[in-house]
Design an enzyme around this catalytic site. Structure first.
Site, mmCIF file in Angstrom:
data_model
loop_
_atom_site.group_PDB
_atom_site.id
_atom_site.type_symbol
_atom_site.label_atom_id
_atom_site.label_comp_id
_atom_site.label_asym_id
_atom_site.label_seq_id
_atom_site.Cartn_x
_atom_site.Cartn_y
_atom_site.Cartn_z
ATOM 1 N N LYS A 122 -10.554 21.082 0.321
ATOM 2 C CA LYS A 122 -9.967 21.808 1.469
ATOM 3 C C LYS A 122 -10.604 21.367 2.785
ATOM 4 O O LYS A 122 -10.318 21.918 3.831
ATOM 5 C CB LYS A 122 -10.174 23.315 1.283
ATOM 6 N N HIS A 181 -31.119 5.857 -7.437
ATOM 7 C CA HIS A 181 -30.939 6.712 -8.619
ATOM 8 C C HIS A 181 -32.350 6.920 -9.190
ATOM 9 O O HIS A 181 -32.702 6.339 -10.220
ATOM 10 C CB HIS A 181 -30.015 6.007 -9.610
ATOM 11 N N ARG A 187 -24.755 14.129 -7.360
ATOM 12 C CA ARG A 187 -24.290 12.725 -7.337
ATOM 13 C C ARG A 187 -23.151 12.637 -6.331
ATOM 14 O O ARG A 187 -22.214 13.439 -6.369
ATOM 15 C CB ARG A 187 -23.817 12.268 -8.716
ATOM 16 N N ARG A 245 -24.266 9.998 -18.900
ATOM 17 C CA ARG A 245 -25.663 10.231 -19.212
ATOM 18 C C ARG A 245 -26.351 11.215 -18.274
ATOM 19 O O ARG A 245 -27.017 12.155 -18.710
ATOM 20 C CB ARG A 245 -26.468 8.915 -19.162
ATOM 21 N N THR A 246 -26.236 11.001 -16.984
ATOM 22 C CA THR A 246 -27.063 11.752 -16.037
ATOM 23 C C THR A 246 -26.701 13.245 -16.080
ATOM 24 O O THR A 246 -27.579 14.100 -16.209
ATOM 25 C CB THR A 246 -26.894 11.180 -14.616
HETATM 26 N N1 CP Z 1 -27.116 5.547 -16.067
HETATM 27 C C1 CP Z 1 -26.227 6.384 -15.503
HETATM 28 O O1 CP Z 1 -26.397 6.834 -14.350
HETATM 29 O O2 CP Z 1 -25.163 6.708 -16.291
HETATM 30 P P1 CP Z 1 -24.019 7.731 -15.906
HETATM 31 O O3 CP Z 1 -23.273 7.139 -14.731
HETATM 32 O O4 CP Z 1 -23.177 7.873 -17.135
HETATM 33 O O5 CP Z 1 -24.668 9.025 -15.510
#
Ligand code: CP
Length: 311
Positions: free
Chosen positions: A86, A135, A107, A56-57
């Protein structure tokens, strides 16, 4: 205030900026549906650097950028497909990438990494999940979803269910919801996965009522929002430990019978076994609508951040 980096929901000190983001997200949705979106972000580049997997993100940030006329450079499994393999440090990578980008979406598996990246970046950094930390853009889309579904963000009973220890969406969400009036949390977790002390201290400081409960059945008829989370397999030291806890909570047809008729069921997704597929047909199941809202929220955020306007 200028919205530059988005690292933690603690950055949002009141609800006025949230309301501006939500109203811009409304506009993004109506223009996208009418096919009348201007190329707000033409000639702008978003770099998505993902050291952990995502559906999703990453895809919604990338779609958001394309829909606004911008360009995307992206790496999944950045630990393998960037020079991290590396031995390049995160800070060196970010210093370099920020010379090519207008915004970085990061991320990373380590709590605190987004802040470290922001401190060395020449361009805004958006935290797309830093390990068991936060998040924040998920929390923004979660609250936007609650407002859309229930028509209010005050006077709510909310159950946060599952892996409250490791669930970064939970951490960001409860901080943000603490800005609203008359919120009561039911923190529903097995003893080993209870909410970390720092977040409970935050709730106490904000005078937010909360109750720690182990049995989800006790709260089903009391809540306006049932926010489910998966037990985060990747955060456990052993498979055995995970297996003991993975099916602690399962929302199925029987649970739906007990759930408040006007409640909504949310989940940041991915789900594993904690919501059975038969629940998807129930109109209270809001999790797929929630994921779609992520697109509009991320369109709004990218525009606000890249424009660098005062909000
Ligand atoms: N909700 C969420 O962060 O989903 P993903 O890990 O698929 O990005």
């Amino acid at each position: 205030m200028i919205l530059r980096h988005i690292i933690s929901t603690k950055q949002f000190l009141d609800t006025s900026l949230l309301d501006k983001i939500f109203r811009l997200a409304d506009k993004m949705e109506s223009r996208e549906k009418a096919n009348t979106l201007p190329n707000y972000l033409r000639n702008k580049i978003m770099v998505a650097v993902f050291y952990e997997p995502s559906t999703r993100t990453r895809f919604s940030f990338e779609a958001a950028m394309y829909k606004l006329g911008g360009e995307v450079i992206t790496t999944e499994s950045a630990g393998h497909f960037s020079s991290a393999i590396k031995g390049e440090s995160l800070t060196d990578s970010i210093k370099i990438i920020s010379g090519y980008a207008d915004v970085i979406v990061l991320r990373h598996p380590t709590k605190g990494s987004a802040k470290i990246a922001a401190d060395v970046s020449e361009v805004p950094v958006i935290n797309a999940g830093d390990g068991t930390g936060e998040h924040p853009t998920q929390a923004l889309l979660d609250i936007y979803t609650i407002e859309k579904e229930l028509g209010r963000l005050e006077n709510l009973n909310i159950a946060l269910v599952g892996d409250l220890l490791n669930g970064r969406t939970i951490h960001s969400l409860l901080i943000l919801l603490s800005l609203y009036k008359k919120i009561k949390f039911y923190l529903v977790a097995p003893k080993k996965l209870q909410l970390p002390k720092e977040y409970k201290e935050h709730l106490k400081k904000k005078k937010i009522t909360f109750e720690e409960v182990e049995d989800v059945q006790q709260v089903l008829d009391k809540v306006d929002v049932l926010y489910m989370t998966r037990v985060q397999k990747e955060r456990f030291k052993t498979e055995h430990e995970y297996n003991q806890l993975k099916s602690f909570y399962v929302i199925d047809k029987a649970a739906l019978k007990k759930l408040n008729k006007k409640a909504i069921i949310m989940h940041p997704l991915p789900r594993v076994i904690e919501i059975t597929p038969e629940v998807d047909k129930d109109k209270r199941a809001a999790y797929f609508r929630q994921a779609k809202n992520g697109l509009y929220i991320r369109m709004a955020l990218l525009k606000m951040i890249i424009d660098g306007l005062k909000h």
